[in-house]
Motif scaffolding. Structure first.
Motif, PDB file in Angstrom:
ATOM      1  N   ARG A  85       0.832  -1.210   0.000  1.00  0.00           N
ATOM      2  CA  ARG A  85       0.000   0.000   0.000  1.00  0.00           C
ATOM      3  C   ARG A  85       0.866   1.258   0.000  1.00  0.00           C
ATOM      4  NH1 ARG A  85      -3.655  -3.025   3.567  1.00  0.00           N
ATOM      5  NH2 ARG A  85      -2.554  -2.158   5.367  1.00  0.00           N
ATOM      6  N   LEU A  86       1.939   1.239   0.785  1.00  0.00           N
ATOM      7  CA  LEU A  86       2.833   2.395   0.794  1.00  0.00           C
ATOM      8  C   LEU A  86       3.482   2.600  -0.568  1.00  0.00           C
ATOM      9  CD1 LEU A  86       4.675   2.130   4.247  1.00  0.00           C
ATOM     10  CD2 LEU A  86       2.800   3.651   3.613  1.00  0.00           C
ATOM     11  N   SER A  87       3.900   1.497  -1.208  1.00  0.00           N
ATOM     12  CA  SER A  87       4.560   1.618  -2.507  1.00  0.00           C
ATOM     13  C   SER A  87       3.624   2.177  -3.564  1.00  0.00           C
ATOM     14  CB  SER A  87       5.099   0.255  -2.964  1.00  0.00           C
ATOM     15  OG  SER A  87       4.042  -0.617  -3.342  1.00  0.00           O
ATOM     16  N   GLN A  88       2.329   1.873  -3.445  1.00  0.00           N
ATOM     17  CA  GLN A  88       1.363   2.351  -4.430  1.00  0.00           C
ATOM     18  C   GLN A  88       1.039   3.827  -4.262  1.00  0.00           C
ATOM     19  OE1 GLN A  88      -1.619  -0.611  -3.598  1.00  0.00           O
ATOM     20  NE2 GLN A  88      -1.112  -1.793  -5.422  1.00  0.00           N
ATOM     21  N   ARG A  89       1.438   4.395  -3.169  1.00  0.00           N
ATOM     22  CA  ARG A  89       1.253   5.835  -2.972  1.00  0.00           C
ATOM     23  C   ARG A  89       2.442   6.635  -3.501  1.00  0.00           C
ATOM     24  NH1 ARG A  89      -1.221   6.314   3.154  1.00  0.00           N
ATOM     25  NH2 ARG A  89      -3.169   5.215   2.730  1.00  0.00           N
ATOM     26  N   ASN A  90       3.481   5.967  -3.855  1.00  0.00           N
ATOM     27  CA  ASN A  90       4.696   6.648  -4.279  1.00  0.00           C
ATOM     28  C   ASN A  90       4.664   6.910  -5.774  1.00  0.00           C
ATOM     29  OD1 ASN A  90       7.406   7.633  -3.908  1.00  0.00           O
ATOM     30  ND2 ASN A  90       8.100   5.790  -4.944  1.00  0.00           N
ATOM     31  N   TYR A  91       4.952   8.145  -6.159  1.00  0.00           N
ATOM     32  CA  TYR A  91       5.058   8.455  -7.589  1.00  0.00           C
ATOM     33  C   TYR A  91       6.469   8.105  -8.039  1.00  0.00           C
ATOM     34  CZ  TYR A  91       4.058  10.788 -11.981  1.00  0.00           C
ATOM     35  OH  TYR A  91       3.819  11.048 -13.303  1.00  0.00           O
ATOM     36  N   SER A  92       6.577   7.496  -9.198  1.00  0.00           N
ATOM     37  CA  SER A  92       7.890   7.069  -9.680  1.00  0.00           C
ATOM     38  C   SER A  92       7.970   7.228 -11.184  1.00  0.00           C
ATOM     39  CB  SER A  92       8.139   5.596  -9.311  1.00  0.00           C
ATOM     40  OG  SER A  92       7.272   4.754 -10.049  1.00  0.00           O
ATOM     41  N   ILE A  93       9.166   7.189 -11.714  1.00  0.00           N
ATOM     42  CA  ILE A  93       9.372   7.300 -13.150  1.00  0.00           C
ATOM     43  C   ILE A  93       8.754   6.100 -13.866  1.00  0.00           C
ATOM     44  CG2 ILE A  93      11.598   6.139 -13.244  1.00  0.00           C
ATOM     45  CD1 ILE A  93      10.598   9.332 -15.161  1.00  0.00           C
TER      46      ILE A  93
END
Length: 523
Positions: A85-93
């Protein structure tokens, strides 16, 4: 009408409008409150069954633990779901276009990652005997050769860790060269259009920083530079292309002027992506320039650990480069760890960031000379396409074509009550990380956009459509309250950025549930 991230027509900020009205539909799983890992589960609970540890005689003495550790007890699903869930909140390239200006956040080819993880490279240890790492030393030497050829410089220091560290390396080499000729100088000239780390690095080296103003066109003011010159000037630190996204056309004159008073020319190479394969810095009269491998040659910021900022050096500075450095003799490759001649010494414990070296060389060899030239051409084309597509509704800061990044200011928002920060926050609800804002400082309400060469035209069109839709909404004249409330679709609403920077809470303490309080404060 505009396109959303999926390419479907929508009204500007349709999703955020629904959120503000309390009509969010669909899966709310990613919008739920996510507690800290220490707030999940209970102490003493475990997700696995382990046998009792055998009783052995230990040598802990009085160091045996007597209190509770305080770690949370969680099941495997709890742990997995929390971090997913935390990773899905992160914007990434990997999730979408990253428009940060002056940062070159571009796609990182997976081939390069595969190369960096090859057995024999991914498991190297810095304390291995040199005889066991001949391949690694050859790789570093080969990469250094590419950098020297691309820049037209005779030497390169490979150990600096990243941009600011590279600046420090360059200034220390300049200081060593001045000392070797018995010359003590006190001033560093820093154009207003240079990167912000330049004056900080100069001050760290003990120099007085003397700013050079920019012209109305956003470039170094040559007449102001002439006034500042004198026998106490050690160097000029200039960024080219500069942080206004413009090429310093009079750079050779700048070099001649600084060399004319016995000083050196340091160039910030953070924007090398715009000219790689097109212009050799050595041909421009530059004495030292750092190159961010993690920007120009694969691996965006933060993607893979520490960065790498090799520094290329001119004939006048090459003898003052730091140790260690690679040499090739009849018995193979070796590291020179001590150079008692003129080197200013060591900058870090070991030679550099091997993972970055591998990715960068893989990137160079994959592209070849013609491909690297195309990188610069496409990045400049993309930035000019963004500027040309938006100049009728947003306000470019300077006339004419730009280099790798397009710079807008807040003049188009002047009568709307909407600020640059409001505009940037509204972009989050449209699925984009905001562009760099309020930098460079020479432009009021700056919005600096660097699309890079790795975005397709379709991707750029969708991004342009999003900005156009937000600009149209702002120009309606009565939307300032809505913009000031953005973002609406994030786990946290707009934060107090000043307080977050000046009074951050960096440690969780048992018995305090900060998450709901923070949410309530934000709302």
């Amino acid at each position: 009408m505009m396109l959303n991230r999926q390419g479907r027509p929508s009204t500007p900020s349709q999703a955020a409008d629904s959120a503000a009205a309390g009509t969010i539909t669909g899966n709310r799983g990613l919008l739920q409150e996510e507690a800290l890992i220490f707030e999940i589960g209970e102490e003493g609970r475990t997700g696995v069954d382990l046998p009792d540890a055998p009783k052995v005689k230990d040598r802990l003495g009085g160091l045996r633990r007597t209190g509770r550790i305080g770690l949370p007890g969680l099941s495997e699903p709890q742990v997995i779901r929390h971090f997913v869930r935390l990773s899905q909140r992160n914007y990434s390239i990997d999730a979408g276009l990253y428009p940060l200006g002056s940062c070159t956040m571009k796609h990182n080819p997976r081939l390069n990652e595969k190369m960096a993880r090859l057995p024999g490279l991914g498991d190297l240890h810095p304390l291995q005997p040199v005889s066991t790492v001949q391949g690694a030393l050859k790789l570093i030497d080969t990469l250094a050769g590419w950098l020297k050829k691309l820049t037209g410089m005779p030497a390169v220091a490979m150990s600096p860790a990243a941009g600011a560290h590279g600046e420090l390396c360059g200034l220390m080499a300049i200081r060593a060269a001045l000392k070797a000729r018995g010359d003590v100088r006190k001033r560093i000239l820093a154009p207003e259009s240079a990167h912000g780390t330049n004056p900080a690095t100069a001050a760290m080296c003990g120099y007085v920083v003397d700013p050079i103003p920019a012209t109305a066109e956003g470039r170094v003011d040559l007449e102001a530079l002439r006034v500042k010159l004198g026998p106490d000037v050690a160097a000029i630190m200039l960024t080219n292309p500069n942080t206004c996204g413009l090429f310093e056309r009079e750079i050779r004159q700048v070099a001649d002027l600084i060399h004319g008073v016995g000083g050196f020319f340091y160039c910030d190479g953070a924007n090398f992506n715009a000219i790689v394969g097109k212009v050799r810095p050595g041909d421009l009269g530059i004495d030292a320039m750092h190159i961010n491998l993690h920007k120009t040659f694969s691996t965006p910021h933060g993607g893979g650990g520490p960065g790498a900022g090799p520094v290329v050096l001119s004939e006048a500075l090459k003898d003052f480069m730091p140790v260690p450095y690679v040499v090739h003799g009849k018995d193979g490759f070796a590291l020179v760890e001590h150079d008692g001649a003129r080197s200013f010494g060591r900058m870090k414990s070991f030679h550099g960031q091997m993972g970055m070296f591998i990715r960068a060389l893989a990137y160079m060899m994959s592209h070849g000379a013609d491909g690297l030239r195309r990188v610069a051409e496409d990045s400049v084309l993309s930035a000019n396409y963004v500027m040309a597509s938006l100049k009728d509704i947003m306000t470019p800061s300077f006339p004419g074509p730009c280099m790798h990044e397009a710079l807008f200011d807040d003049r188009f928002l002047k009568e709307t009550g909407v600020t640059t920060l409001d505009f940037a926050k509204a972009m989050i609800d449209e699925g984009y990380h905001p562009m760099t804002v309020y930098f460079p400082l020479v432009v009021h309400g700056a919005m600096l956009i660097e699309p890079t060469e790795s975005e397709s035209k379709d991707s750029l069109d969708t991004f342009i459509g999003t900005l156009r839709g937000l600009a149209e909404k702002a120009l309606q004249g009565d939307q300032a309250p809505w913009f000031r409330g953005a973002p609406y679709l994030t786990p946290r609403r707009r934060l107090d950025e000043t307080r977050a920077a000046r009074a951050p809470i960096l440690r969780w303490k048992p018995g305090t549930n900060a998450a709901p309080a923070a949410r309530a404060a934000a709302e």
